[in-house]
Motif scaffolding. Structure first.
Motif, PDB file in Angstrom:
ATOM      1  N   GLN A 171     -17.631  61.139  47.467  1.00  0.00           N
ATOM      2  CA  GLN A 171     -18.372  60.412  48.306  1.00  0.00           C
ATOM      3  C   GLN A 171     -18.743  59.039  47.685  1.00  0.00           C
ATOM      4  OE1 GLN A 171     -21.278  62.304  50.502  1.00  0.00           O
ATOM      5  NE2 GLN A 171     -21.853  60.404  51.829  1.00  0.00           N
ATOM      6  N   GLU A 172     -19.283  59.257  46.317  1.00  0.00           N
ATOM      7  CA  GLU A 172     -20.014  58.626  45.606  1.00  0.00           C
ATOM      8  C   GLU A 172     -19.014  57.288  45.090  1.00  0.00           C
ATOM      9  OE1 GLU A 172     -21.970  60.459  42.266  1.00  0.00           O
ATOM     10  OE2 GLU A 172     -23.637  61.366  43.676  1.00  0.00           O
ATOM     11  N   GLY A 173     -18.030  57.625  44.723  1.00  0.00           N
ATOM     12  CA  GLY A 173     -16.731  56.878  44.266  1.00  0.00           C
ATOM     13  C   GLY A 173     -15.949  56.048  45.347  1.00  0.00           C
ATOM     14  N   GLU A 174     -16.304  56.436  46.667  1.00  0.00           N
ATOM     15  CA  GLU A 174     -15.569  55.734  47.524  1.00  0.00           C
ATOM     16  C   GLU A 174     -16.226  54.644  48.064  1.00  0.00           C
ATOM     17  OE1 GLU A 174     -12.802  54.997  49.705  1.00  0.00           O
ATOM     18  OE2 GLU A 174     -12.591  57.014  48.772  1.00  0.00           O
ATOM     19  N   THR A 175     -15.362  53.598  48.519  1.00  0.00           N
ATOM     20  CA  THR A 175     -16.065  52.566  49.103  1.00  0.00           C
ATOM     21  C   THR A 175     -15.865  52.192  50.615  1.00  0.00           C
ATOM     22  OG1 THR A 175     -13.952  51.157  48.695  1.00  0.00           O
ATOM     23  CG2 THR A 175     -15.867  51.110  46.905  1.00  0.00           C
ATOM     24  N   SER A 176     -15.025  52.926  51.100  1.00  0.00           N
ATOM     25  CA  SER A 176     -14.382  52.796  52.539  1.00  0.00           C
ATOM     26  C   SER A 176     -15.625  53.949  53.177  1.00  0.00           C
ATOM     27  CB  SER A 176     -13.224  53.697  52.687  1.00  0.00           C
ATOM     28  OG  SER A 176     -13.018  53.842  54.124  1.00  0.00           O
ATOM     29  N   PHE A 177     -16.163  53.352  54.379  1.00  0.00           N
ATOM     30  CA  PHE A 177     -17.214  53.834  55.164  1.00  0.00           C
ATOM     31  C   PHE A 177     -16.724  55.052  55.752  1.00  0.00           C
ATOM     32  CE2 PHE A 177     -19.074  54.485  59.136  1.00  0.00           C
ATOM     33  CZ  PHE A 177     -20.501  54.698  58.891  1.00  0.00           C
ATOM     34  N   VAL A 178     -15.340  55.033  56.373  1.00  0.00           N
ATOM     35  CA  VAL A 178     -14.520  56.119  56.947  1.00  0.00           C
ATOM     36  C   VAL A 178     -14.498  57.202  56.131  1.00  0.00           C
ATOM     37  CG1 VAL A 178     -12.472  56.684  58.372  1.00  0.00           C
ATOM     38  CG2 VAL A 178     -13.483  54.385  58.561  1.00  0.00           C
ATOM     39  N   LYS A 179     -14.001  56.966  54.963  1.00  0.00           N
ATOM     40  CA  LYS A 179     -13.834  58.243  54.005  1.00  0.00           C
ATOM     41  C   LYS A 179     -15.078  58.761  53.675  1.00  0.00           C
ATOM     42  CE  LYS A 179      -9.357  56.702  52.317  1.00  0.00           C
ATOM     43  NZ  LYS A 179      -8.626  56.420  50.973  1.00  0.00           N
ATOM     44  N   ARG A 180     -16.100  58.123  53.551  1.00  0.00           N
ATOM     45  CA  ARG A 180     -17.437  58.535  53.091  1.00  0.00           C
ATOM     46  C   ARG A 180     -18.079  59.281  54.291  1.00  0.00           C
ATOM     47  NH1 ARG A 180     -20.591  55.644  48.870  1.00  0.00           N
ATOM     48  NH2 ARG A 180     -22.449  56.433  49.783  1.00  0.00           N
ATOM     49  N   ALA A 181     -17.779  58.941  55.581  1.00  0.00           N
ATOM     50  CA  ALA A 181     -18.182  59.848  56.613  1.00  0.00           C
ATOM     51  C   ALA A 181     -17.550  61.289  56.768  1.00  0.00           C
ATOM     52  CB  ALA A 181     -17.938  58.830  57.950  1.00  0.00           C
ATOM     53  N   ILE A 182     -16.080  60.909  56.467  1.00  0.00           N
ATOM     54  CA  ILE A 182     -15.288  62.312  56.356  1.00  0.00           C
ATOM     55  C   ILE A 182     -15.971  63.122  55.229  1.00  0.00           C
ATOM     56  CG2 ILE A 182     -12.922  63.223  55.875  1.00  0.00           C
ATOM     57  CD1 ILE A 182     -11.913  60.595  57.334  1.00  0.00           C
ATOM     58  N   TYR A 183     -16.295  62.822  54.087  1.00  0.00           N
ATOM     59  CA  TYR A 183     -16.856  63.609  53.189  1.00  0.00           C
ATOM     60  C   TYR A 183     -18.022  64.048  53.537  1.00  0.00           C
ATOM     61  CZ  TYR A 183     -13.215  61.637  50.160  1.00  0.00           C
ATOM     62  OH  TYR A 183     -12.069  61.202  49.487  1.00  0.00           O
TER      63      TYR A 183
END
Length: 59
Positions: free
Chosen positions: A16-28
């Motif tokens: 989650q910390e390394g992700e820039t996509s909001f959708v992927k962060r929400a999935i995590y």
């Protein structure tokens, strides 16, 4: 079981910390919540089973 839950949660936080996509962060984040809920339900089931096995009225 707790070790596995902790490992999954830590790994998801790293992703989650390394992700820039909001959708992927929400999935995590949602996956973390799911893992916590599953761990809670497993513990609840184990405790219920233990209580039923030790209930002398059910023997």
């Amino acid at each position: 079981m707790q070790e596995e839950t902790d490992w999954f949660t830590e790994r998801l936080l790293e992703l989650q910390e390394g992700e820039t996509s909001f959708v992927k962060r929400a999935i995590y984040l949602a996956t973390q919540d799911l893992i916590k809920e599953q761990a809670r339900r497993i513990l609840q089931g184990q405790e219920e089973l233990d209580a039923r096995l030790w209930n002398p009225n059910k023997w």
